[in-house]
Scaffold this motif. Sequence first.
Motif, short mmCIF file in Angstrom:
data_model
loop_
_atom_site.label_atom_id
_atom_site.label_comp_id
_atom_site.label_asym_id
_atom_site.label_seq_id
_atom_site.Cartn_x
_atom_site.Cartn_y
_atom_site.Cartn_z
N GLN A 65 0.86 -1.18 0.00
CA GLN A 65 0.00 0.00 0.00
C GLN A 65 0.90 1.23 0.00
O GLN A 65 1.80 1.35 0.82
CB GLN A 65 -0.91 0.02 1.22
N ASP A 68 0.83 7.44 -2.93
CA ASP A 68 0.50 8.02 -4.24
C ASP A 68 0.76 6.97 -5.32
O ASP A 68 1.91 6.76 -5.72
CB ASP A 68 1.35 9.28 -4.46
N LEU A 69 -0.28 6.34 -5.79
CA LEU A 69 -0.15 5.24 -6.74
C LEU A 69 0.42 5.70 -8.08
O LEU A 69 1.24 5.01 -8.67
CB LEU A 69 -1.48 4.52 -6.93
N ASP A 89 -8.88 5.16 -13.91
CA ASP A 89 -9.97 5.66 -13.07
C ASP A 89 -11.30 5.32 -13.73
O ASP A 89 -11.38 5.23 -14.95
CB ASP A 89 -9.89 7.19 -12.94
N ASP A 93 -14.98 4.50 -9.23
CA ASP A 93 -13.83 4.07 -8.43
C ASP A 93 -12.56 4.80 -8.88
O ASP A 93 -12.07 4.56 -9.97
CB ASP A 93 -13.65 2.57 -8.64
N HIS A 96 -6.85 3.08 -7.62
CA HIS A 96 -6.40 2.61 -6.30
C HIS A 96 -5.64 1.29 -6.36
O HIS A 96 -5.15 0.83 -5.35
CB HIS A 96 -7.59 2.48 -5.34
N LEU A 97 -5.51 0.68 -7.54
CA LEU A 97 -4.89 -0.63 -7.62
C LEU A 97 -4.10 -0.76 -8.92
O LEU A 97 -4.61 -0.41 -9.99
CB LEU A 97 -5.97 -1.72 -7.59
N THR A 111 -1.31 -0.71 -4.07
CA THR A 111 -2.63 -0.11 -3.86
C THR A 111 -2.47 1.25 -3.19
O THR A 111 -1.47 1.54 -2.56
CB THR A 111 -3.51 -1.00 -2.95
N GLN A 112 -3.51 2.06 -3.35
CA GLN A 112 -3.61 3.35 -2.68
C GLN A 112 -4.94 3.34 -1.95
O GLN A 112 -5.93 2.86 -2.48
CB GLN A 112 -3.58 4.45 -3.73
N PRO A 113 -4.96 3.88 -0.73
CA PRO A 113 -6.25 3.91 -0.02
C PRO A 113 -7.31 4.63 -0.84
O PRO A 113 -7.04 5.63 -1.49
CB PRO A 113 -5.94 4.68 1.26
N ARG A 114 -8.52 4.10 -0.82
CA ARG A 114 -9.64 4.75 -1.51
C ARG A 114 -10.05 5.99 -0.71
O ARG A 114 -9.99 5.99 0.50
CB ARG A 114 -10.83 3.82 -1.63
N LYS A 115 -10.45 7.00 -1.45
CA LYS A 115 -10.85 8.25 -0.78
C LYS A 115 -12.31 8.27 -0.49
O LYS A 115 -13.11 7.65 -1.02
CB LYS A 115 -10.46 9.43 -1.65
#
Length: 115
Positions: A65, A68-69, A89, A93, A96-97, A111-115
């Motif tokens: 994780q 910044d993806l 994007d 969604d 994020h992956l 991954t990046q945390p979802r906002k």
Amino acid sequence: MTVLKTKYTLWAADWQRAVAFYRDLFNGIVTMESEVWSEVQVANGIIGIHGGGEGKRTWTGLSFQVEDLRSAIEELKAHGGALASEPHDTPEDPLHLAMCIDPDGNEFMMTQPRK
């Protein structure tokens, strides 16, 4: 039972390249290094790298994780890694992956945390 460490093992055809990849891309700390077995500490996890792999593309289940993806993808490519496919994007969604491939063919996720 007392567990001392949890390690995730990858096979590498070029163990030195693999050690450098995970050390440099994820700012890992090499805690052990040899042709047979090397360890790179990344955050609180340990990646064990075993020499003698075939270099074939293999899904590992390993995931990192990141904050910044988009910038992590650029760093991945700069360090000799690749994407399995370009992430994108969607209206539902945000990005994020990313499915990634290291230079020895090991597949992993960033991954990046979802906002």
